[in-house]
Design a protein around this motif. Structure first.
Motif, PDB file in Angstrom:
ATOM      1  N   GLY A 337       0.820  -1.206   0.000  1.00  0.00           N
ATOM      2  CA  GLY A 337       0.000   0.000   0.000  1.00  0.00           C
ATOM      3  C   GLY A 337       0.851   1.251   0.000  1.00  0.00           C
ATOM      4  N   PHE A 338       0.203   2.389  -0.223  1.00  0.00           N
ATOM      5  CA  PHE A 338       0.869   3.694  -0.179  1.00  0.00           C
ATOM      6  C   PHE A 338       0.200   4.553   0.869  1.00  0.00           C
ATOM      7  CE2 PHE A 338       3.236   2.486  -3.748  1.00  0.00           C
ATOM      8  CZ  PHE A 338       4.145   3.486  -4.075  1.00  0.00           C
ATOM      9  N   ALA A 339       0.981   5.380   1.530  1.00  0.00           N
ATOM     10  CA  ALA A 339       0.443   6.342   2.493  1.00  0.00           C
ATOM     11  C   ALA A 339       0.979   7.723   2.142  1.00  0.00           C
ATOM     12  CB  ALA A 339       0.851   5.960   3.911  1.00  0.00           C
ATOM     13  N   ALA A 340       0.117   8.581   1.674  1.00  0.00           N
ATOM     14  CA  ALA A 340       0.493   9.964   1.379  1.00  0.00           C
ATOM     15  C   ALA A 340       0.106  10.809   2.583  1.00  0.00           C
ATOM     16  CB  ALA A 340      -0.233  10.445   0.123  1.00  0.00           C
ATOM     17  N   GLU A 341       1.100  11.327   3.274  1.00  0.00           N
ATOM     18  CA  GLU A 341       0.850  12.059   4.514  1.00  0.00           C
ATOM     19  C   GLU A 341       1.456  13.462   4.461  1.00  0.00           C
ATOM     20  OE1 GLU A 341      -1.097  10.754   6.599  1.00  0.00           O
ATOM     21  OE2 GLU A 341      -1.028   8.616   6.142  1.00  0.00           O
ATOM     22  N   LEU A 345       4.817  11.059   9.499  1.00  0.00           N
ATOM     23  CA  LEU A 345       4.862  10.085   8.418  1.00  0.00           C
ATOM     24  C   LEU A 345       4.991   8.644   8.927  1.00  0.00           C
ATOM     25  CD1 LEU A 345       4.990   9.882   5.284  1.00  0.00           C
ATOM     26  CD2 LEU A 345       7.479   9.913   5.491  1.00  0.00           C
ATOM     27  N   GLU A 346       5.990   8.367   9.749  1.00  0.00           N
ATOM     28  CA  GLU A 346       6.222   6.996  10.184  1.00  0.00           C
ATOM     29  C   GLU A 346       5.087   6.464  11.055  1.00  0.00           C
ATOM     30  OE1 GLU A 346       9.486   4.234  12.608  1.00  0.00           O
ATOM     31  OE2 GLU A 346      10.069   6.215  11.840  1.00  0.00           O
ATOM     32  N   ALA A 347       4.564   7.301  11.951  1.00  0.00           N
ATOM     33  CA  ALA A 347       3.496   6.851  12.847  1.00  0.00           C
ATOM     34  C   ALA A 347       2.251   6.458  12.062  1.00  0.00           C
ATOM     35  CB  ALA A 347       3.166   7.955  13.856  1.00  0.00           C
ATOM     36  N   TYR A 348       1.853   7.302  11.125  1.00  0.00           N
ATOM     37  CA  TYR A 348       0.658   6.991  10.337  1.00  0.00           C
ATOM     38  C   TYR A 348       0.897   5.780   9.432  1.00  0.00           C
ATOM     39  CZ  TYR A 348      -1.774  11.284  11.724  1.00  0.00           C
ATOM     40  OH  TYR A 348      -2.421  12.268  12.425  1.00  0.00           O
ATOM     41  N   ALA A 349       2.116   5.650   8.898  1.00  0.00           N
ATOM     42  CA  ALA A 349       2.415   4.512   8.023  1.00  0.00           C
ATOM     43  C   ALA A 349       2.368   3.197   8.794  1.00  0.00           C
ATOM     44  CB  ALA A 349       3.783   4.704   7.375  1.00  0.00           C
ATOM     45  N   MET A 360       3.407  -4.617   3.078  1.00  0.00           N
ATOM     46  CA  MET A 360       4.422  -3.571   2.946  1.00  0.00           C
ATOM     47  C   MET A 360       3.710  -2.260   2.659  1.00  0.00           C
ATOM     48  SD  MET A 360       7.615  -3.641   0.248  1.00  0.00           S
ATOM     49  CE  MET A 360       8.209  -2.140  -0.518  1.00  0.00           C
ATOM     50  N   ILE A 361       4.318  -1.143   3.084  1.00  0.00           N
ATOM     51  CA  ILE A 361       3.726   0.166   2.815  1.00  0.00           C
ATOM     52  C   ILE A 361       4.823   1.130   2.387  1.00  0.00           C
ATOM     53  CG2 ILE A 361       3.903   1.069   5.201  1.00  0.00           C
ATOM     54  CD1 ILE A 361       0.999   2.221   4.640  1.00  0.00           C
ATOM     55  N   VAL A 362       4.479   1.984   1.447  1.00  0.00           N
ATOM     56  CA  VAL A 362       5.381   3.021   0.946  1.00  0.00           C
ATOM     57  C   VAL A 362       4.791   4.355   1.379  1.00  0.00           C
ATOM     58  CG1 VAL A 362       6.498   4.001  -1.092  1.00  0.00           C
ATOM     59  CG2 VAL A 362       5.892   1.562  -1.052  1.00  0.00           C
ATOM     60  N   ALA A 363       5.473   5.040   2.286  1.00  0.00           N
ATOM     61  CA  ALA A 363       4.945   6.281   2.838  1.00  0.00           C
ATOM     62  C   ALA A 363       5.735   7.464   2.293  1.00  0.00           C
ATOM     63  CB  ALA A 363       5.026   6.266   4.363  1.00  0.00           C
TER      64      ALA A 363
END
Length: 421
Positions: A337-341, A345-349, A360-363
């Motif tokens: 997944g992707f997290a656009a913040e 950044l790290e906490a939300y990801a 896996m996530i790409v933030a």
């Protein structure tokens, strides 16, 4: 567009520049082409010289710039025929509405149009013009004719224009043009070793771009996603040997070479296609910026302002959570997944990685101008589940094409590790 009969190595590029304000971007494009190892020669129309000086392009390419069909010294040796034979690829950037019209009509009234007719090289153009000119039926008709004649059109992009308008018509950024050229043929870049086919035999499904949720026939909810990162991921996965199926929201980007593209508009349409394809893939990458809410019921006709009322109340309902739904499948693929913040950044990801059951996530931080929505560069924090632990790596700011390759390779490595445990 005719299908090439076989691969051809592109080392010599003839860069044509026509008379548009976007000509200033051609200097950066010439520099990038030279840095990549291509030989570059430039031909400019008379009008293009009002926007950028030939001397600038000569300094960047190390080659004399040609500007006239009737240059006595060059024509003594039939210079335009020599140029036409020299080029492996003709790239026109920017391509104005006027130039497109002349090429579509088969005219040869200056050096650039003449050598286009005389050359059997591959031909690519990046249109650039006012949004109304791009949308005009004549320009659209010319674009179709050029595609039928074998031209590949890159763009145009959507956004702010020099005239103050906003919409489709601006030339793709030089980095995006470079990405498209390299994705057309992985062996096109000179002096570059063939990339390992790490994804050979795998099927990858990728979502990209925004979604649009209609409010009425003329308005919609959406976001600023350009789709560039998702398209870069698709190009990278295809270059590594995967079968790639790209589910794209409404964007104005060219489809990467070797990628199957499925266009959608709304979150529910994207959800339906994603669910249909997820059971047939090894790796699912949810890069799309899906709109979280939609109108409970879109108006049948355009919503009008009501005299005396200062506001408008809309009832919104949640859209399906596409990436969480894929991760919850009993036959789930490896899910990225992707997290656009814009903060933390790290906490939300980490929260999203756990809460949605991702592998896996790409933030990335989209609050900046250098690596936010629409930029050709990006940085990312990668987090993945490693047993009871969470592994991570920081990827510094870099062109999205390079970042995409790093992300895909990391996902493939984690997928391989998961398969062997």
């Amino acid at each position: 567009m005719p299908t090439p009969t076989g691969p051809r190595i592109t080392r010599r590029i003839l860069l044509g520049i026509s008379a548009g304000i976007a000509a200033y971007k051609s200097a950066q494009l010439a520099r990038l082409l030279r840095q990549a190892g291509f030989e570059v020669r430039v031909v400019m129309t008379e009008g293009a010289q009002a926007f950028i000086a030939p001397l600038t392009l000569q300094a960047l390419t190390g080659e004399a710039v040609r500007t006239s069909l009737l240059d006595p010294e060059a024509e003594a040796g039939m210079g335009h025929i020599e140029l036409a034979r020299w080029a492996d690829l003709v790239l026109i950037a920017p391509a104005t509405a006027d130039l497109m019209a002349r090429l579509a009509a088969g005219m040869a009234d200056d050096l650039l149009t003449t050598l286009c007719l005389a050359s059997d090289a591959e031909k690519v153009m990046a249109p650039a013009m006012n949004q109304a000119m791009w949308g005009h039926p004549a320009t659209q008709r010319n674009a179709r004719r050029l595609a039928e004649d074998g031209w590949r059109l890159l763009g145009p992009d959507n956004g702010d224009q020099a005239c103050g308008d906003v919409g489709p018509g601006r030339m793709l950024e030089p980095e995006a043009i470079m990405d498209a050229l390299l994705s057309m043929a992985p062996d096109a870049a000179p002096a570059t070793p063939t990339a390992p086919r790490e994804a050979e035999g795998l099927t990858v499904v990728i979502t990209a771009g925004p979604t649009r949720e209609p409010l009425d026939p003329v308005r919609y909810l959406s976001n600023h996603s350009s789709g560039k990162m998702g398209f870069a991921l698709a190009a990278a996965a295809a270059a590594l040997g995967a079968r790639v199926r790209l589910i794209s929201g409404p964007v104005t980007l060219p489809t990467p070479e070797g990628v199957e593209r499925l266009d959608v508009e709304t979150a529910r349409e994207m959800h339906e296609v994603a669910q249909r394809l997820a059971g047939e893939c090894d790796l699912f990458i949810g890069c799309a910026a899906v709109v979280d809410y939609r109108a409970e019921a879109a108006a049948e006709h355009k919503i009008k302002k009501v005299e005396g009322e200062e506001g408008l109340i809309l009832r919104l309902v949640k859209n399906p959570d596409i990436i969480a739904a894929i991760a919850a499948r009993p036959d789930r693929p490896y899910v990225v997944g992707f997290a656009a913040e814009t903060r933390d950044l790290e906490a939300y990801a980490r929260d999203k990685l756990t809460r949605k059951g991702l592998d896996m996530i790409v933030a990335n931080d989209v609050s900046g101008t250098e690596t936010g929505f629409g930029s050709d560069r990006n940085a990312a924090l990668l987090l993945w589940r490693d047993g009871d632990e969470v592994g991570q790596v920081d990827l510094p700011p870099q062109p999205k094409s390079e970042l995409a390759l790093a992300v895909v390779r990391q996902a493939l490595a984690r997928l391989d590790a998961a398969d062997t445990t």
